[in-house]
Design an enzyme around this catalytic site. Structure first.
Site, PDB file in Angstrom:
ATOM      1  N   ASP A   1       0.793  -1.232   0.089  1.00  8.59           N
ATOM      2  CA  ASP A   1      -0.089   0.009   0.111  1.00  8.59           C
ATOM      3  C   ASP A   1       0.776   1.238  -0.014  1.00  8.59           C
ATOM      4  O   ASP A   1       2.079   0.928   0.115  1.00  8.59           O
ATOM      5  CB  ASP A   1      -0.923  -0.102   1.261  1.00  8.59           C
ATOM      6  CG  ASP A   1      -2.232   0.777   1.035  1.00  8.59           C
ATOM      7  OD1 ASP A   1      -2.076   1.746   0.718  1.00  8.59           O
ATOM      8  OD2 ASP A   1      -3.278   0.108   1.006  1.00  8.59           O
TER       9      ASP A   1
ATOM     10  N   ASP B   1       4.312   2.671  -4.526  1.00  9.46           N
ATOM     11  CA  ASP B   1       3.421   3.341  -5.395  1.00  9.46           C
ATOM     12  C   ASP B   1       3.360   2.438  -6.743  1.00  9.46           C
ATOM     13  O   ASP B   1       4.296   2.519  -7.431  1.00  9.46           O
ATOM     14  CB  ASP B   1       4.137   4.599  -5.796  1.00  9.46           C
ATOM     15  CG  ASP B   1       3.521   5.518  -6.823  1.00  9.46           C
ATOM     16  OD1 ASP B   1       2.367   4.954  -7.216  1.00  9.46           O
ATOM     17  OD2 ASP B   1       3.978   6.634  -7.089  1.00  9.46           O
TER      18      ASP B   1
ATOM     19  N   TYR C   1     -15.085   5.917 -13.184  1.00  8.21           N
ATOM     20  CA  TYR C   1     -14.858   4.421 -12.307  1.00  8.21           C
ATOM     21  C   TYR C   1     -15.484   3.292 -12.958  1.00  8.21           C
ATOM     22  O   TYR C   1     -14.918   2.176 -13.102  1.00  8.21           O
ATOM     23  CB  TYR C   1     -15.470   4.731 -11.019  1.00  8.21           C
ATOM     24  CG  TYR C   1     -15.378   3.388 -10.192  1.00  8.21           C
ATOM     25  CD1 TYR C   1     -14.188   3.434  -9.424  1.00  8.21           C
ATOM     26  CD2 TYR C   1     -16.512   2.623  -9.909  1.00  8.21           C
ATOM     27  CE1 TYR C   1     -14.019   2.288  -8.698  1.00  8.21           C
ATOM     28  CE2 TYR C   1     -16.566   1.721  -8.916  1.00  8.21           C
ATOM     29  CZ  TYR C   1     -15.281   1.285  -8.387  1.00  8.21           C
ATOM     30  OH  TYR C   1     -15.253   0.289  -7.515  1.00  8.21           O
TER      31      TYR C   1
ATOM     32  N   LYS D   1     -13.097  -0.013 -14.185  1.00  6.49           N
ATOM     33  CA  LYS D   1     -13.460  -1.350 -13.739  1.00  6.49           C
ATOM     34  C   LYS D   1     -14.132  -2.275 -15.055  1.00  6.49           C
ATOM     35  O   LYS D   1     -13.518  -3.510 -14.771  1.00  6.49           O
ATOM     36  CB  LYS D   1     -14.589  -1.581 -12.726  1.00  6.49           C
ATOM     37  CG  LYS D   1     -14.146  -0.823 -11.346  1.00  6.49           C
ATOM     38  CD  LYS D   1     -12.761  -1.538 -10.544  1.00  6.49           C
ATOM     39  CE  LYS D   1     -12.201  -1.006  -9.452  1.00  6.49           C
ATOM     40  NZ  LYS D   1     -11.153  -1.569  -8.751  1.00  6.49           N
TER      41      LYS D   1
END
Length: 243
Positions: free
Chosen positions: A35, A61, A146, A150
């Protein structure tokens, strides 16, 4: 670190990510938890380590190819990769600009694809890749960028499954619906109620629901499912276009 069954989970400090890390560690994997949130990631690793689970935190990152290369080069071949890192943003249709699309695609698609390529090149037959998509890829209002990212991840999952079949690597996606995470709790009560009203179950799922699904698809017992999307959404995908 256990060299025989290493799992890497991105977005590990998030609501779903933490549950996935815990479940895979309980399943016997040595988990590399990745993370950008160093404090939350460190707290997660410390908590799970005290429980006797094998978790190694890595601050990375994922939009940096150099950092992704360094991450994979420093690990043994993975038995499982879970691409859970993602970005969500609500924005009215006509307010979504090119930069919004680029930012969403960079993490939700390109970063996952880059990590998948690097990891799969060193994976052995029987390895598993699980991508965390979203039920929203079927279509939803207020976050077209978004939804598009996806949907692209689902397409990439299917393409990856075909490309990596000859290496004996299985690739699948999970499409969560409304899951009780900080992101969901940030919705206004009215918006949350409207969303839940569209669900046959009438309530949100838990991060553990997603973790169970990941365990199913990433575990050593799985050998004949690839290129599929598993909906964990309380039945919302049965109908309705969002609110």
């Amino acid at each position: 670190m256990n060299m025989t069954a290493v799992a890497l989970v991105t977005g590990a400090a998030g609501g779903m990510g933490q549950a996935i890390v815990r479940r895979l560690a309980q399943d016997g994997f040595a988990v590399v938890a990745v993370d950008v949130g160093e404090a939350a990631l460190g707290a997660l690793a410390e908590r799970l380590t005290h429980e006797g689970l094998e978790v190694e935190p890595r601050v990375v990152d994922l939009t940096s190819e150099a950092q992704v290369d360094a991450l994979i080069d420093g690990l043994p071949p993975l038995s499982a990769l879970v691409n859970s890192a993602g970005l969500f943003d609500e924005r009215k249709f006509f307010d979504v600009g090119q930069d919004d699309f680029r930012r969403m695609m960079e993490l939700n698609l390109i970063a996952a694809a880059t990590l998948t390529q690097r990891a799969a090149a060193r994976m052995a037959p029987g390895a598993k890749i699980v991508n965390i998509a979203s039920r929203a890829y079927l279509g939803a209002r207020h976050h077209a960028h978004y939804v598009a990212s996806k949907a692209a991840l689902v397409g990439y999952t299917r393409a990856s499954a075909m490309e990596l079949a000859e290496k004996g690597i299985l690739v699948n996606a999970i499409a969560p619906g409304l899951i009780d995470t900080p992101m969901l709790r940030a919705l206004t009560p009215e918006r949350l109620a409207a969303q839940l009203a569209l669900q046959p179950t009438g309530h949100a799922g838990t991060p553990e629901d997603i973790a169970h699904a990941v365990s199913f698809l990433a575990g050593p017992q799985m050998g004949f499912i690839t290129g599929q999307v598993l909906f964990v959404d309380g039945g919302k995908s049965l109908g309705g276009s969002g609110s």
